[in-house]
Design an enzyme around this catalytic site. Structure first.
Site, PDB file in Angstrom:
ATOM      1  N   LYS A 184      49.689  27.655  50.560  1.00 29.17           N
ATOM      2  CA  LYS A 184      50.054  27.143  51.879  1.00 29.17           C
ATOM      3  C   LYS A 184      50.966  25.916  51.692  1.00 29.17           C
ATOM      4  CE  LYS A 184      47.853  30.479  53.725  1.00 29.17           C
ATOM      5  NZ  LYS A 184      46.662  30.713  54.511  1.00 29.17           N
TER       6      LYS A 184
HETATM    7  C1  PLP Z   1      45.533  31.589  54.880  1.00 30.75           C
HETATM    8  C2  PLP Z   1      45.181  31.910  56.278  1.00 30.75           C
HETATM    9  C3  PLP Z   1      43.904  31.655  56.801  1.00 30.75           C
HETATM   10  C4  PLP Z   1      42.729  31.271  55.940  1.00 30.75           C
HETATM   11  O1  PLP Z   1      42.867  30.119  55.232  1.00 30.75           O
HETATM   12  P1  PLP Z   1      41.728  29.727  54.156  1.00 30.75           P
HETATM   13  O2  PLP Z   1      41.967  28.279  53.931  1.00 30.75           O
HETATM   14  O3  PLP Z   1      41.993  30.557  52.949  1.00 30.75           O
HETATM   15  O4  PLP Z   1      40.412  30.016  54.765  1.00 30.75           O
HETATM   16  C5  PLP Z   1      43.694  31.816  58.153  1.00 30.75           C
HETATM   17  N1  PLP Z   1      44.669  32.267  58.964  1.00 30.75           N
HETATM   18  C6  PLP Z   1      45.899  32.557  58.503  1.00 30.75           C
HETATM   19  C7  PLP Z   1      46.940  33.022  59.456  1.00 30.75           C
HETATM   20  C8  PLP Z   1      46.183  32.419  57.138  1.00 30.75           C
HETATM   21  O5  PLP Z   1      47.401  32.750  56.666  1.00 30.75           O
END
Ligand code: PLP
Length: 381
Positions: A184
Site C-alpha cells: 500500500k
Molecule cells: C488491501 C485492502 C484491504 C485490506 O487491507 P489489510 O490491511 O490487508 O487488512 C481492504 N480493502 C481494500 C480495497 C484493499 O485493497
C-alpha cells in the site's frame, strides 16, 4: 534494457526505517505503547481528523468501524462489488447484509447515481472504496447520508494521502479505514488505522481492539499503571505493535514524497501511453490529489490482445501486473451465500474483464517506467 523481472509492486524501506525498528527492538518495549501513541497523533495531524486508532490491519479497522456504529443483524450496508474480500467480510462478521451498487466504468468507483435506489429503512451505512487512491465523490455521498441519516465508512485502504477538495480523505469522516500492508502507499508490514471524528467510535474501537479492556491497558505494566483492569466488551486482538508503529512513523515522514513520485510516474504513463488506441487510461483527478496506489488501464474491446493475453505477454517480457479486483459476485462464497449474480453488475463485469494494474511504486526507477511503456508498445503495435 534489462531482462530482470519487474514486480507489480514492492515496499519502499530505507535505512531510517530499519534503524527505527531496531531501536524499538532494543528498547525493551515491543508491543502497543508509546510509539503507537505517537503514530496515532502524527496520523491524526497528517489526516486532519480528531481521532486515530492504529490497529493490526485495514480489515480490523473496518470491523471496528462497523462495531463503532452499532451495525449488526438486520442492518444493510451499501458497498461496491469491485473490492477486496476484506471490505465485505467485515460487514458479514457483524451480521449485517452487504448490498452492492455497480461502479462507474471510468473511475472504478461506486456509481453514486445508483446508490439512492438501493437505500431502504434497513440501510445503516455506505461503505465506498477510494479505488486506486482516487477519492469518491464525498460531497455527493454526504448529501445522501444526511438525507437518510446513515453513516459513511470509507474503505481508504488505497487512500492514505489522497485529497478531496483541499482536505485529506478522512479529515471530515465518520470513519475512514487505512491499510499499511507492504504494497500500500505506506507500510507497517501489516497494519491499519481508523480515522474518525466521533469520540464514541474512537473509544469503542480502542477498547474492542484490545479484548474489550478499559482504556490504556498497556500502561498497567509500567510504573504509572496499576494491575487493575476491567473487561467491558467481548473484544478482539487487533492492536498494532510499537515495532510496527516505529516503522509507520518513518514511512509517514516520507509519505508525501512517495505519493509525489507515484504521481510523476503516472504522468509518464499518461504521456507515453496516451496515443495507444488499445488501452484506456484511468481518469485524472480534478478535485484533489490522487494517491495512485494503483494505475489501472483497461484493454479496449477489439484490441490486438485480450486482457488475459496482454498480461501473459507482459509477464513473458519480465513485467509483473495484477488485476484489482476479481469482483465480489464471482467468488464462490459470496455468490452462494448471498445469491449474487455477476450479470446484475454489468459495469463491474466489463471493468473486470478489461482491467490491468501496471507497476507503479516509488522503488521503481524512471527507466523502469519507460521499460513498461516500451514493452506495451512492442506488444500492442
Ligand atoms: C488491501 C485492502 C484491504 C485490506 O487491507 P489489510 O490491511 O490487508 O487488512 C481492504 N480493502 C481494500 C480495497 C484493499 O485493497
Amino acid at each position: 534494457m534489462t531482462d530482470e523481472f519487474l514486480p507489480y509492486s514492492l515496499p519502499h524501506i530505507d535505512d531510517d526505517d530499519i534503524n527505527a525498528v531496531v531501536e524499538v527492538l532494543k528498547s525493551g518495549w515491543l508491543t502497543t505503547g508509546p510509539k503507537c501513541e505517537e503514530f496515532e497523533s502524527k496520523l491524526a495531524e497528517y489526516i486532519g481528523c480528531k481521532y486515530v486508532v492504529a490497529v493490526s490491519s485495514c480489515s480490523a479497522a473496518l470491523h471496528l468501524a462497523c462495531i463503532g456504529f452499532d451495525i449488526g443483524p438486520g442492518d444493510e450496508v451499501i458497498t461496491t462489488p469491485l473490492t477486496f474480500a476484506a471490505t465485505i467480510n467485515q460487514i458479514l462478521h457483524v451480521g449485517a447484509k452487504p448490498i452492492f451498487v455497480d461502479i462507474d466504468i471510468n473511475t472504478g468507483l461506486i456509481d453514486i447515481d445508483k446508490i439512492e435506489e438501493k437505500i431502504t429503512p434497513k440501510t445503516k451505512a455506505l461503505l465506498p472504496v477510494h479505488y486506486a487512491g482516487m477519492s469518491c465523490d464525498l460531497d455527493g455521498l454526504k448529501i445522501l447520508a444526511e438525507k437518510y441519516s446513515i453513516r459513511i465508512i470509507e474503505d481508504a485502504a488505497h487512500a492514505i494521502g489522497t485529497q478531496y477538495k483541499g482536505k485529506k480523505v478522512g479529515a471530515d469522516s465518520d470513519a475512514a479505514c487505512y491499510s499499511f500492508y507492504p504494497i500500500k502507499n505506506m507500510t507497517t508490514i501489516e497494519g491499519g488505522a481508523i480515522a474518525t471524528n466521533s469520540e464514541t467510535v474512537s473509544n469503542l474501537a480502542r477498547k474492542y481492539a484490545l479484548h474489550g479492556i478499559s482504556k490504556d491497558a498497556w500502561k498497567r505494566y509500567r510504573a504509572e499503571g496499576t494491575w487493575f483492569y476491567e473487561v467491558l466488551h467481548c473484544g478482539f486482538k487487533y492492536n498494532l505493535t510499537d515495532v510496527q508503529a516505529a516503522l509507520g512513523l518513518q514511512q509517514l515522514k516520507k509519505l508525501d514524497s512517495m505519493i509525489a513520485i507515484r504521481n510523476s510516474y503516472a504522468e509518464i504513463y499518461y504521456d507515453r501511453l496516451r496515443d495507444l488506441k488499445d488501452l484506456v487510461l484511468p481518469p485524472r483527478e480534478k478535485n484533489g490529489v490522487h494517491a495512485y496506489q494503483l494505475f489501472v488501464v483497461r484493454v479496449q474491446e477489439g484490441a490486438k490482445y485480450t486482457r488475459n493475453d496482454f498480461i501473459d505477454k507482459l509477464r513473458s517480457r519480465g513485467i509483473g501486473t495484477t488485476v484489482n479486483f476479481i469482483p465480489v459476485p464471482l467468488h464462490p462464497y459470496y455468490r452462494d451465500t448471498l445469491s449474487l449474480a455477476i450479470d446484475d453488475y454489468p459495469v463491474t463485469n466489463q471493468f473486470y474483464s478489461q482491467c490491468v494494474s501496471l507497476p507503479l511504486y516509488p522503488k521503481m526507477s524512471i527507466a523502469d517506467v519507460n521499460r513498461v511503456c516500451d514493452t506495451i508498445f512492442e506488444i500492442m503495435s
